[in-house]
Design a protein around this motif. Structure first.
Motif, PDB file in Angstrom:
ATOM      1  N   GLY A  53      -9.164   3.362 -27.787  1.00 20.70           N
ATOM      2  CA  GLY A  53      -7.828   2.964 -28.191  1.00 20.70           C
ATOM      3  C   GLY A  53      -7.014   2.326 -27.094  1.00 20.70           C
ATOM      4  N   ILE A  54      -7.664   1.987 -25.974  1.00 21.81           N
ATOM      5  CA  ILE A  54      -6.974   1.381 -24.830  1.00 21.81           C
ATOM      6  C   ILE A  54      -7.404  -0.081 -24.726  1.00 21.81           C
ATOM      7  N   ASP A  55      -6.434  -0.972 -24.664  1.00 27.29           N
ATOM      8  CA  ASP A  55      -6.750  -2.400 -24.562  1.00 27.29           C
ATOM      9  C   ASP A  55      -6.670  -2.910 -23.129  1.00 27.29           C
ATOM     10  N   GLY A  56      -5.872  -2.272 -22.297  1.00 29.71           N
ATOM     11  CA  GLY A  56      -5.756  -2.702 -20.903  1.00 29.71           C
ATOM     12  C   GLY A  56      -5.306  -1.564 -20.012  1.00 29.71           C
ATOM     13  N   ILE A  57      -5.754  -1.597 -18.755  1.00 27.64           N
ATOM     14  CA  ILE A  57      -5.366  -0.548 -17.808  1.00 27.64           C
ATOM     15  C   ILE A  57      -5.372  -1.141 -16.397  1.00 27.64           C
ATOM     16  N   TRP A  58      -4.260  -0.957 -15.682  1.00 26.98           N
ATOM     17  CA  TRP A  58      -4.098  -1.523 -14.341  1.00 26.98           C
ATOM     18  C   TRP A  58      -3.567  -0.441 -13.404  1.00 26.98           C
ATOM     19  N   VAL A  59      -4.062  -0.450 -12.163  1.00 29.38           N
ATOM     20  CA  VAL A  59      -3.622   0.499 -11.144  1.00 29.38           C
ATOM     21  C   VAL A  59      -2.949  -0.285 -10.018  1.00 29.38           C
ATOM     22  N   LEU A  60      -1.775   0.171  -9.586  1.00 25.12           N
ATOM     23  CA  LEU A  60      -1.046  -0.504  -8.519  1.00 25.12           C
ATOM     24  C   LEU A  60      -0.587   0.504  -7.478  1.00 25.12           C
ATOM     25  N   VAL A  61      -0.648   0.094  -6.226  1.00 26.08           N
ATOM     26  CA  VAL A  61      -0.126   0.898  -5.122  1.00 26.08           C
ATOM     27  C   VAL A  61       0.991   0.101  -4.476  1.00 26.08           C
ATOM     28  N   ASP A  62       2.191   0.649  -4.509  1.00 22.59           N
ATOM     29  CA  ASP A  62       3.371  -0.058  -3.991  1.00 22.59           C
ATOM     30  C   ASP A  62       3.449  -1.478  -4.560  1.00 22.59           C
ATOM     31  N   ASP A  63       3.256  -1.578  -5.879  1.00 22.01           N
ATOM     32  CA  ASP A  63       3.350  -2.834  -6.634  1.00 22.01           C
ATOM     33  C   ASP A  63       2.252  -3.831  -6.298  1.00 22.01           C
ATOM     34  N   ARG A  64       1.198  -3.394  -5.622  1.00 19.40           N
ATOM     35  CA  ARG A  64       0.068  -4.278  -5.326  1.00 19.40           C
ATOM     36  C   ARG A  64      -1.132  -3.830  -6.144  1.00 19.40           C
ATOM     37  N   TYR A  65      -1.776  -4.788  -6.807  1.00 18.06           N
ATOM     38  CA  TYR A  65      -2.886  -4.457  -7.694  1.00 18.06           C
ATOM     39  C   TYR A  65      -4.075  -3.904  -6.915  1.00 18.06           C
ATOM     40  N   VAL A  66      -4.697  -2.876  -7.456  1.00 17.77           N
ATOM     41  CA  VAL A  66      -5.871  -2.258  -6.831  1.00 17.77           C
ATOM     42  C   VAL A  66      -7.120  -2.792  -7.517  1.00 17.77           C
ATOM     43  N   SER A  67      -7.916  -3.553  -6.762  1.00 18.33           N
ATOM     44  CA  SER A  67      -9.181  -4.054  -7.282  1.00 18.33           C
ATOM     45  C   SER A  67     -10.270  -3.024  -6.954  1.00 18.33           C
ATOM     46  N   ALA A  68     -11.519  -3.443  -7.076  1.00 18.17           N
ATOM     47  CA  ALA A  68     -12.627  -2.529  -6.782  1.00 18.17           C
ATOM     48  C   ALA A  68     -12.607  -2.072  -5.331  1.00 18.17           C
ATOM     49  N   ASP A  69     -12.024  -2.882  -4.448  1.00 16.33           N
ATOM     50  CA  ASP A  69     -11.986  -2.566  -3.017  1.00 16.33           C
ATOM     51  C   ASP A  69     -10.765  -1.696  -2.721  1.00 16.33           C
ATOM     52  N   ILE A  70     -10.867  -0.388  -2.962  1.00 13.74           N
ATOM     53  CA  ILE A  70      -9.709   0.490  -2.760  1.00 13.74           C
ATOM     54  C   ILE A  70      -9.578   0.938  -1.315  1.00 13.74           C
ATOM     55  N   ALA A  71     -10.580   0.614  -0.477  1.00 10.00           N
ATOM     56  CA  ALA A  71     -10.530   1.061   0.923  1.00 10.00           C
ATOM     57  C   ALA A  71      -9.315   0.485   1.643  1.00 10.00           C
ATOM     58  N   ARG A  72      -8.906  -0.733   1.264  1.00  3.62           N
ATOM     59  CA  ARG A  72      -7.768  -1.362   1.932  1.00  3.62           C
ATOM     60  C   ARG A  72      -6.460  -0.638   1.619  1.00  3.62           C
ATOM     61  N   HIS A  73      -6.434   0.160   0.545  1.00  4.29           N
ATOM     62  CA  HIS A  73      -5.234   0.915   0.211  1.00  4.29           C
ATOM     63  C   HIS A  73      -5.275   2.332   0.784  1.00  4.29           C
ATOM     64  N   ALA A  74      -6.488   2.809   1.080  1.00  9.04           N
ATOM     65  CA  ALA A  74      -6.647   4.205   1.482  1.00  9.04           C
ATOM     66  C   ALA A  74      -5.980   4.528   2.809  1.00  9.04           C
ATOM     67  N   LYS A 126     -16.467  -0.353 -18.471  1.00  9.02           N
ATOM     68  CA  LYS A 126     -15.309  -0.914 -17.775  1.00  9.02           C
ATOM     69  C   LYS A 126     -14.134   0.044 -17.793  1.00  9.02           C
ATOM     70  N   LEU A 127     -13.914   0.701 -18.915  1.00  5.86           N
ATOM     71  CA  LEU A 127     -12.819   1.681 -19.000  1.00  5.86           C
ATOM     72  C   LEU A 127     -13.079   2.869 -18.082  1.00  5.86           C
ATOM     73  N   LEU A 128     -14.325   3.319 -18.026  1.00  8.12           N
ATOM     74  CA  LEU A 128     -14.665   4.416 -17.106  1.00  8.12           C
ATOM     75  C   LEU A 128     -14.396   4.023 -15.660  1.00  8.12           C
ATOM     76  N   ASP A 129     -14.742   2.801 -15.315  1.00 12.49           N
ATOM     77  CA  ASP A 129     -14.537   2.330 -13.944  1.00 12.49           C
ATOM     78  C   ASP A 129     -13.052   2.232 -13.615  1.00 12.49           C
ATOM     79  N   ARG A 130     -12.231   1.673 -14.516  1.00  6.79           N
ATOM     80  CA  ARG A 130     -10.812   1.468 -14.224  1.00  6.79           C
ATOM     81  C   ARG A 130     -10.060   2.795 -14.141  1.00  6.79           C
ATOM     82  N   THR A 131     -10.381   3.756 -15.002  1.00  2.00           N
ATOM     83  CA  THR A 131      -9.738   5.070 -14.879  1.00  2.00           C
ATOM     84  C   THR A 131     -10.226   5.773 -13.611  1.00  2.00           C
ATOM     85  N   GLY A 132     -11.498   5.506 -13.236  1.00  2.00           N
ATOM     86  CA  GLY A 132     -12.011   6.062 -11.984  1.00  2.00           C
ATOM     87  C   GLY A 132     -11.268   5.525 -10.777  1.00  2.00           C
ATOM     88  N   ARG A 133     -10.870   4.249 -10.822  1.00  2.00           N
ATOM     89  CA  ARG A 133     -10.079   3.674  -9.723  1.00  2.00           C
ATOM     90  C   ARG A 133      -8.791   4.470  -9.522  1.00  2.00           C
TER      91      ARG A 133
END
Length: 568
Positions: A53-74, A126-133
């Motif tokens: 039932g989810i069409d889109g999901i986005w994760v942001l840190v301090d208004d910056r989008y988090v891609s697969a490379d989360i190390a730069r935010h860590a 894809k949904l599993l990956d994005r919620t995992g992010r």
């Protein structure tokens, strides 16, 4: 609103189903203040079978989008983590069942102790990956004690607001999601026809005003001004009406705000200083380039302004006013505004010179390289619009498939020409555009027509997969895992050679990539996927697709198929 939707659909993505385009339309409209580019908007769309039932999901840190490379935010001391969840329905009303699905699935998907193997049975990859992010970011930044916001957007073509029963279920969902982590706040937004129409009409801001304190000093060489602006007026300049940071002002550099470095800490302390000294005495100020500048009373009016120097200062001022800002009424910042010649060369030189002292996002400084300019010019002749600068053509309203980012071209070239589809899938943007890989893709020795061929091949495959999925199911239901590997197979089936050269690629005719050939290739790829997963389902198709061993196996299977007539 329907007329607006139909107009944008016919102009931006006429080959896409209206329901699928509605997901992109609502995402780009509802999230426009976050300044996400086309790739980032698409990256978050998870609609399809088993989407919970989810069409889109986005994760942001301090208004910056988090891609697969989360190390730069860590390694950043984050102040805010935001999770945006979109449900977009073309129905003409709001439905209770929408929230019932979310209320059942989201607590399971956003549980730190979730069982991925169990969820994979009923959730697309894809949904599993994005919620995992989101969970990974939440865990990595826990020591910063960030505020956590969950934003649920329910968009529809409704002409009226939601029924009280729908709102009640939305409120229950918000209460449940507020339990994800301590200090979590959840909001539910309803975007009907009127709201979507108003937001889409607002569009991107292209003309901005800055209030100055005294008459600006103009330069004798070319058009330019130097002035002082009060800190609160500069804050108004860099924020949207809802007080979100206007990321479009920063030529995409905003995604590499350096965080709590010693320099930024000192800027912050200077802002908080209770002494009488003015802020601009201790700060170099900001540099802005614009297409046009006019003085109107006590304001400077700028067309298409870009803050090319002063990124860290702007962020610190933004954070200062988002907190408990004081002592700013009589304190100013130094602002330089320049209008380079229309050729664009001076503008690029200013951007490169003024930003080379700070860390930049992947590919940011590549924009001024001659090869990038040559690619942009060459592709435009073939109706592709290459974004050396993020969001430039997107904001002009070109069709989605025609707007090509640097990272998209690098991934598609890597799969088809370099012959590394697993690398195209797994490399984060930072490594994809790092020197080690960048020069495999962007070389002055490459024929520019090769880049057009790469895009043609991938668009042809995407069109085929869209029609193929109407009648058959793709294993894993994530087209990315199929598109890059089909492009890799096409390097053999189109050239009929095991080791094609650049000249061989340039002799390829795209019309040879027929539906019949693509169906045969897809069938072989499906069988190869299933063989790799046989006996070990826990690996998952995502892990298999990103494996160099799978690429080698697929190559062997492809060249051994007699019907493809590949020269041994």
């Amino acid at each position: 609103m329907d007329r607006v939707l139909e107009d944008q659909h016919s102009r931006l993505a006429p080959d896409q189903k209206l329901d699928d385009f509605f997901n992109y339309f609502t995402a780009s409209t509802a999230l426009q203040d976050l300044d996400l580019d086309i790739d980032e908007l698409r990256d978050g769309i998870v609609d399809g079978s088993h989407d919970c039932g989810i069409d889109g999901i986005w994760v942001l840190v301090d208004d910056r989008y988090v891609s697969a490379d989360i190390a730069r935010h860590a390694n950043v001391r984050a102040g805010k983590i935001e999770l945006v969840i979109l449900q977009a329905k073309t129905a003409s009303g709001y439905q209770e069942t929408a929230f019932e699905k979310l209320h059942y699935h989201l607590p399971l998907l956003l549980d730190m102790n979730r069982n991925i193997a169990d969820l994979a049975q009923s959730t697309n990859a894809k949904l599993l990956d994005r919620t995992g992010r989101f969970l990974n970011v939440l865990e990595a930044l826990a020591s910063s004690f960030p505020k956590v916001f969950v934003r649920v957007i329910y968009a529809s073509r409704a002409a009226e607001g939601p029924h009280p029963n729908v709102r009640a279920k939305g409120n229950r969902l918000a209460a449940e999601l507020a339990k994800i982590a301590s200090e979590t706040k959840c909001s539910v937004e309803y975007l009907g026809a009127a709201e979507l129409r108003a937001l889409s009409a607002r569009g991107a801001v292209v003309v901005s005003e800055l209030v100055f304190t005294e008459t600006p000093m103009s330069t004798s060489l070319g058009e330019g001004y130097v002035c002082l602006a009060r800190l609160d007026e500069y804050y108004n300049f860099i924020t949207s009406p809802n007080e979100a940071l206007r990321l479009e002002l920063f030529e995409s550099n905003v995604r590499d705000y350096a965080g709590r470095t010693s320099v930024n800490t000192e800027i912050g302390e200077t802002l908080k200083n209770n002494h009488r000294e003015d802020f601009w005495w201790f700060n170099n100020g900001v540099t802005i380039v614009a297409e046009e500048v006019r003085i109107a009373g006590k304001k400077i009016v700028m067309k298409d302004p870009q803050i090319v120097n002063g990124l860290q200062t702007s962020h610190e001022i933004y954070k200062y006013f988002q907190g408990s800002a004081q002592n700013h009424r009589d304190r100013c910042i130094l602002v330089r505004i320049m209008v380079p010649p229309k050729s664009g060369r001076a503008r690029d030189a200013i951007i490169r010179a003024t930003n080379s002292q700070t860390q930049l996002p992947p590919g940011a400084l590549r924009a001024t390289e001659q090869i990038q300019k040559d690619i942009e010019e060459s592709l435009q002749r073939d109706s592709y619009y290459y974004e050396r600068r993020a969001n430039y053509y997107k904001n002009l309203g070109f069709r989605l498939e025609q707007v090509v980012s640097m990272s998209r071209l690098a991934r598609e070239y890597t799969a088809f020409v370099v012959g590394e589809p697993h690398v195209a899938l797994k490399l984060p943007e930072s490594l994809l555009l790092d020197d080690d890989h960048y020069y495999k893709v962007f070389s002055v020795e490459n024929d520019l027509d090769l880049y057009r061929l790469v895009l043609d091949v991938h668009i042809r495959i995407s069109e085929f997969l869209n029609s193929y999925r109407e009648f058959k199911t793709l294993l894993g239901d994530t087209s990315e895992n199929w598109r890059y590997h089909l492009a890799y197979m096409a390097r053999f089936t189109l050239t009929r050679l095991r080791r094609p050269t650049q000249r061989d690629f340039l002799n390829v005719k795209i019309e040879h990539l027929s539906d019949e050939l693509l169906e045969q290739m897809t069938g072989l790829l499906d069988r190869t996927y299933r063989a790799s997963l046989r006996g070990n389902r826990t690996k998952g198709i995502d892990r298999v697709a990103r494996s160099v061993d799978f690429t080698h196996q697929l190559r062997q299977e492809t060249i051994s198929m007699r019907r493809f007539k590949i020269d041994h």
